[in-house]
Design a protein around this motif. Sequence first.
Motif, PDB file in Angstrom:
ATOM      1  N   GLY A  10       0.885  -0.985  -0.110  1.00 33.82           N
ATOM      2  CA  GLY A  10       0.002   0.019   0.118  1.00 33.82           C
ATOM      3  C   GLY A  10       0.789   1.161   0.011  1.00 33.82           C
ATOM      4  N   GLY A  11       0.661   2.124  -1.141  1.00 28.08           N
ATOM      5  CA  GLY A  11       1.340   3.152  -1.240  1.00 28.08           C
ATOM      6  C   GLY A  11       0.775   4.314  -0.865  1.00 28.08           C
ATOM      7  N   GLY A  12      -0.183   4.323   0.104  1.00 26.82           N
ATOM      8  CA  GLY A  12      -0.899   5.640   0.600  1.00 26.82           C
ATOM      9  C   GLY A  12       0.124   6.391   1.502  1.00 26.82           C
ATOM     10  N   SER A  14       0.119   6.089   4.729  1.00 28.94           N
ATOM     11  CA  SER A  14       0.318   5.227   5.858  1.00 28.94           C
ATOM     12  C   SER A  14       1.530   4.449   5.499  1.00 28.94           C
ATOM     13  CB  SER A  14      -0.794   4.474   6.277  1.00 28.94           C
ATOM     14  OG  SER A  14      -1.596   5.046   6.570  1.00 28.94           O
ATOM     15  N   GLY A  15       1.476   3.617   4.354  1.00 27.84           N
ATOM     16  CA  GLY A  15       2.798   2.850   3.765  1.00 27.84           C
ATOM     17  C   GLY A  15       4.002   3.707   3.593  1.00 27.84           C
ATOM     18  N   ASP A  35      -2.422   0.584  -7.571  1.00 31.11           N
ATOM     19  CA  ASP A  35      -2.620   1.441  -8.634  1.00 31.11           C
ATOM     20  C   ASP A  35      -1.660   1.945  -9.248  1.00 31.11           C
ATOM     21  OD1 ASP A  35      -5.344   1.086  -7.576  1.00 31.11           O
ATOM     22  OD2 ASP A  35      -5.450   3.209  -6.503  1.00 31.11           O
ATOM     23  N   HIS A  58      -7.342  17.540   1.913  1.00 36.83           N
ATOM     24  CA  HIS A  58      -7.141  18.807   1.362  1.00 36.83           C
ATOM     25  C   HIS A  58      -6.597  19.823   2.343  1.00 36.83           C
ATOM     26  CE1 HIS A  58     -11.114  19.396   3.454  1.00 36.83           C
ATOM     27  NE2 HIS A  58     -11.166  18.257   2.807  1.00 36.83           N
ATOM     28  N   TYR A  64       0.278  18.836  12.490  1.00 39.15           N
ATOM     29  CA  TYR A  64       0.545  17.608  12.102  1.00 39.15           C
ATOM     30  C   TYR A  64       2.130  17.647  11.936  1.00 39.15           C
ATOM     31  CZ  TYR A  64      -4.297  16.613   9.672  1.00 39.15           C
ATOM     32  OH  TYR A  64      -5.508  16.610   9.739  1.00 39.15           O
ATOM     33  N   SER A 158     -16.201  13.190   5.147  1.00 40.38           N
ATOM     34  CA  SER A 158     -17.182  12.597   4.027  1.00 40.38           C
ATOM     35  C   SER A 158     -18.168  11.415   4.375  1.00 40.38           C
ATOM     36  CB  SER A 158     -16.041  12.211   2.682  1.00 40.38           C
ATOM     37  OG  SER A 158     -15.132  13.161   2.521  1.00 40.38           O
ATOM     38  N   ALA A 242      -2.986  -1.074   3.600  1.00 40.74           N
ATOM     39  CA  ALA A 242      -4.008  -0.877   2.603  1.00 40.74           C
ATOM     40  C   ALA A 242      -5.350  -1.112   3.605  1.00 40.74           C
ATOM     41  CB  ALA A 242      -4.075  -2.558   1.832  1.00 40.74           C
ATOM     42  N   PRO A 243      -6.306  -0.655   2.998  1.00 35.29           N
ATOM     43  CA  PRO A 243      -7.540  -0.323   3.548  1.00 35.29           C
ATOM     44  C   PRO A 243      -8.125  -1.429   4.226  1.00 35.29           C
ATOM     45  CG  PRO A 243      -7.719   0.765   1.614  1.00 35.29           C
ATOM     46  CD  PRO A 243      -6.462  -0.015   1.717  1.00 35.29           C
ATOM     47  N   HIS A 317     -17.907  15.305  -3.012  1.00 37.41           N
ATOM     48  CA  HIS A 317     -17.805  13.803  -2.083  1.00 37.41           C
ATOM     49  C   HIS A 317     -19.168  13.218  -1.878  1.00 37.41           C
ATOM     50  CE1 HIS A 317     -13.528  14.462  -2.193  1.00 37.41           C
ATOM     51  NE2 HIS A 317     -13.714  15.760  -1.819  1.00 37.41           N
ATOM     52  N   GLY A 379      -2.473   2.328   8.835  1.00 39.13           N
ATOM     53  CA  GLY A 379      -3.477   2.904   7.984  1.00 39.13           C
ATOM     54  C   GLY A 379      -4.445   3.795   8.982  1.00 39.13           C
ATOM     55  N   ASN A 380      -5.653   4.374   8.295  1.00 38.91           N
ATOM     56  CA  ASN A 380      -6.522   5.322   8.810  1.00 38.91           C
ATOM     57  C   ASN A 380      -7.541   4.883   9.899  1.00 38.91           C
ATOM     58  OD1 ASN A 380      -7.793   3.908   6.897  1.00 38.91           O
ATOM     59  ND2 ASN A 380      -8.297   5.827   5.654  1.00 38.91           N
ATOM     60  N   ILE A 387      -4.491  12.433   8.556  1.00 41.24           N
ATOM     61  CA  ILE A 387      -3.339  11.952   8.020  1.00 41.24           C
ATOM     62  C   ILE A 387      -2.295  12.132   9.145  1.00 41.24           C
ATOM     63  CG2 ILE A 387      -1.416  13.107   6.500  1.00 41.24           C
ATOM     64  CD1 ILE A 387      -3.477  14.603   4.736  1.00 41.24           C
TER      65      ILE A 387
HETATM   66  C1  FAD Z   1     -12.290  12.988   0.346  1.00 44.52           C
HETATM   67  C2  FAD Z   1     -11.422  12.956   1.437  1.00 44.52           C
HETATM   68  C3  FAD Z   1     -10.900  13.965   2.028  1.00 44.52           C
HETATM   69  C4  FAD Z   1     -10.263  13.867   3.284  1.00 44.52           C
HETATM   70  N1  FAD Z   1      -9.623  15.013   3.791  1.00 44.52           N
HETATM   71  C5  FAD Z   1      -8.779  14.938   4.642  1.00 44.52           C
HETATM   72  C6  FAD Z   1      -8.299  16.085   5.253  1.00 44.52           C
HETATM   73  O1  FAD Z   1      -8.296  17.506   4.689  1.00 44.52           O
HETATM   74  N2  FAD Z   1      -7.038  16.079   6.209  1.00 44.52           N
HETATM   75  C7  FAD Z   1      -6.641  15.037   6.672  1.00 44.52           C
HETATM   76  O2  FAD Z   1      -6.021  14.988   7.596  1.00 44.52           O
HETATM   77  N3  FAD Z   1      -7.256  13.939   6.231  1.00 44.52           N
HETATM   78  C8  FAD Z   1      -8.248  13.684   5.286  1.00 44.52           C
HETATM   79  N4  FAD Z   1      -8.870  12.667   4.619  1.00 44.52           N
HETATM   80  C9  FAD Z   1      -8.455  11.334   5.537  1.00 44.52           C
HETATM   81  C10 FAD Z   1      -6.987  10.922   4.892  1.00 44.52           C
HETATM   82  O3  FAD Z   1      -6.530  11.374   3.591  1.00 44.52           O
HETATM   83  C11 FAD Z   1      -7.016   9.374   4.889  1.00 44.52           C
HETATM   84  O4  FAD Z   1      -7.482   8.977   6.139  1.00 44.52           O
HETATM   85  C12 FAD Z   1      -5.555   8.999   4.818  1.00 44.52           C
HETATM   86  O5  FAD Z   1      -4.839   9.678   3.623  1.00 44.52           O
HETATM   87  C13 FAD Z   1      -5.379   7.476   4.424  1.00 44.52           C
HETATM   88  O6  FAD Z   1      -4.164   7.058   3.993  1.00 44.52           O
HETATM   89  P1  FAD Z   1      -3.740   5.434   4.042  1.00 44.52           P
HETATM   90  O7  FAD Z   1      -2.411   5.311   3.331  1.00 44.52           O
HETATM   91  O8  FAD Z   1      -4.070   4.840   5.419  1.00 44.52           O
HETATM   92  O9  FAD Z   1      -4.928   4.794   2.989  1.00 44.52           O
HETATM   93  P2  FAD Z   1      -4.965   5.027   1.525  1.00 44.52           P
HETATM   94  O10 FAD Z   1      -4.807   6.531   1.113  1.00 44.52           O
HETATM   95  O11 FAD Z   1      -6.457   4.491   1.117  1.00 44.52           O
HETATM   96  O12 FAD Z   1      -3.955   4.180   0.836  1.00 44.52           O
HETATM   97  C14 FAD Z   1      -4.009   2.765   0.855  1.00 44.52           C
HETATM   98  C15 FAD Z   1      -3.349   2.428  -0.457  1.00 44.52           C
HETATM   99  O13 FAD Z   1      -3.190   0.982  -0.617  1.00 44.52           O
HETATM  100  C16 FAD Z   1      -3.158   0.562  -1.873  1.00 44.52           C
HETATM  101  N5  FAD Z   1      -3.786  -0.804  -1.946  1.00 44.52           N
HETATM  102  C17 FAD Z   1      -5.158  -1.374  -1.449  1.00 44.52           C
HETATM  103  N6  FAD Z   1      -5.076  -2.712  -1.793  1.00 44.52           N
HETATM  104  C18 FAD Z   1      -3.803  -3.030  -1.963  1.00 44.52           C
HETATM  105  C19 FAD Z   1      -3.250  -4.201  -2.349  1.00 44.52           C
HETATM  106  N7  FAD Z   1      -3.821  -5.311  -2.272  1.00 44.52           N
HETATM  107  N8  FAD Z   1      -1.993  -4.214  -2.780  1.00 44.52           N
HETATM  108  C20 FAD Z   1      -1.209  -3.099  -2.948  1.00 44.52           C
HETATM  109  N9  FAD Z   1      -1.598  -1.667  -2.607  1.00 44.52           N
HETATM  110  C21 FAD Z   1      -3.162  -1.806  -2.116  1.00 44.52           C
HETATM  111  C22 FAD Z   1      -4.276   1.594  -2.376  1.00 44.52           C
HETATM  112  O14 FAD Z   1      -4.446   1.539  -3.859  1.00 44.52           O
HETATM  113  C23 FAD Z   1      -3.801   2.764  -1.735  1.00 44.52           C
HETATM  114  O15 FAD Z   1      -3.065   3.613  -2.431  1.00 44.52           O
HETATM  115  C24 FAD Z   1      -9.544  12.808   3.758  1.00 44.52           C
HETATM  116  C25 FAD Z   1     -10.069  11.494   2.988  1.00 44.52           C
HETATM  117  C26 FAD Z   1     -10.889  11.733   1.946  1.00 44.52           C
HETATM  118  C27 FAD Z   1     -11.253  10.260   1.164  1.00 44.52           C
END
Ligand code: FAD
Length: 404
Positions: A10-12, A14-15, A35, A58, A64, A158, A242-243, A317, A379-380, A387
């Motif tokens: 997972g390259g969000g 968190s990862g 992705d 955003h 932070y 959202s 990942a989520p 959203h 993760g989240n 973030i």
């Molecule tokens: C519309 C919106 C607005 C937001 N606004 C804010 C804000 O203003 N401020 C704030 O602090 N937070 C905000 N958030 C929350 C915050 O952005 C997210 O909670 C956070 O970025 C999540 O990061 P993550 O890396 O945990 O998960 P994700 O960003 O979901 O990343 C997970 C990654 O894992 C990948 N993945 C999934 N399954 C697999 C697999 N099997 N193999 C490989 N890769 C995989 C996905 O493609 C994805 O890239 C917002 C969220 C949304 C949706």
Amino acid sequence: MATADVIVVGGGISGLAFAWKAGQAGKKVRVLERDARIGGCLHSHRRPDGYWFEMGAHSVYNSYGAFLDIAVGAGVAGKIIQRGPARGRFGLLRDGDYRWLTPPKVLLQLNWLEAALSFPAGIFRKKDGETVYSYYSKLVGRRNYDRVISPFFAAVPSQKADGFPLEGPGSLFKKRPRREEFVKSFGFDGGLQLVCDAAARSQGVEVETGAAATRVSRAGGEYAVTTADGRTLTAPVVAVAAPPDQASALLRDDFHELSTAVSRVGTVQVESVGVVLPRERCWMPECAFLVPVDDLFFSAVTRDPFPDPRFRAFAFHFKAAVPRADRLRRVSEVLRIPEAELGELVERRTLLPSPALGHGEIVAEIDRCLAGGKLALTGNYFAGLAIEDCVLRSNDEWRRVNSS
Ligand SMILES: Cc1cc2nc3c(=O)[nH]c(=O)nc-3n(C[C@H](O)[C@H](O)[C@H](O)COP(=O)(O)OP(=O)(O)OC[C@H]3O[C@@H](n4cnc5c(N)ncnc54)[C@H](O)[C@@H]3O)c2cc1C
């Protein structure tokens, strides 16, 4: 032989935050991202003409600190831009009527008699064990809560936030120390995704996009990650970022108890539609976002805090299960632009955690399952969706697996 010292699924943010920590500690890190684009919810849509806007997260603040550590360390702090005056204006849309407000004016939307009657009983309530709804509806009155407060709280994650725990894991708002050397509320020139891009290019980190993991298992004293194209990669440390639905599925075979605990995290789907319009075609006053009451969408976030002389952008959203045709019709109605003239649409679907009372127990159960091993979960869906919550969880997990 191990593929890398550390594999991250997972390259969000968190990862990549986990990868950043491991890379800085001198480890060889491989990040697998399903992705074609890294960043996950940090999704800065960039056009060929250089204009960008946020399709996901955003708003970031000088509270932070852990996120800022990555921005500084990865060399992109120079790209920080202050949010302009539009950050303090927003629209409230109810029954076709738009009100343009600043934070103090939101309070004028309350029915003061109801608030005055509720406040004395509400103010001394303990927060422990309360939801956002149970606490605030007693503080300002149920009708006030439903009419004014609930839509604003829903615009933040959202989704309806009424059932979120008020405090502890999964809560929305947390007090954190501010780093006064940075402006209070800011973005990055090019969008928040810039921080993910920089972490992905940092020391020791190698990112593979278009690489979906399908299974995480034990392999002797190490861990194995199987990919959708049939490869098996091994490492002494694996982080799943990942989520929750994906994490639970990846872990199902070899980490059944852990997978079951993760599957208990509630989730909702958000459907987002982004539109860029020439400035002269926009009727709406400049504002940070629009909050609708009882509508198909939770919020429409603009790029107005970072004004551009040519364009304005709006990311709507929507609630899950709103058909695409209805989403586009609503975007067209709100922007007062015929659908055919909306131009190139940017669309994304996101699965977000939806924490409820008892979320802390799920997190504790996950941590109990992880204890003593070198499998990390981030993760989240731990401390919260913000973030900063994600980066702090990744830092904690890196510390845990690196010290045992
Ligand atoms: C519309 C919106 C607005 C937001 N606004 C804010 C804000 O203003 N401020 C704030 O602090 N937070 C905000 N958030 C929350 C915050 O952005 C997210 O909670 C956070 O970025 C999540 O990061 P993550 O890396 O945990 O998960 P994700 O960003 O979901 O990343 C997970 C990654 O894992 C990948 N993945 C999934 N399954 C697999 C697999 N099997 N193999 C490989 N890769 C995989 C996905 O493609 C994805 O890239 C917002 C969220 C949304 C949706």
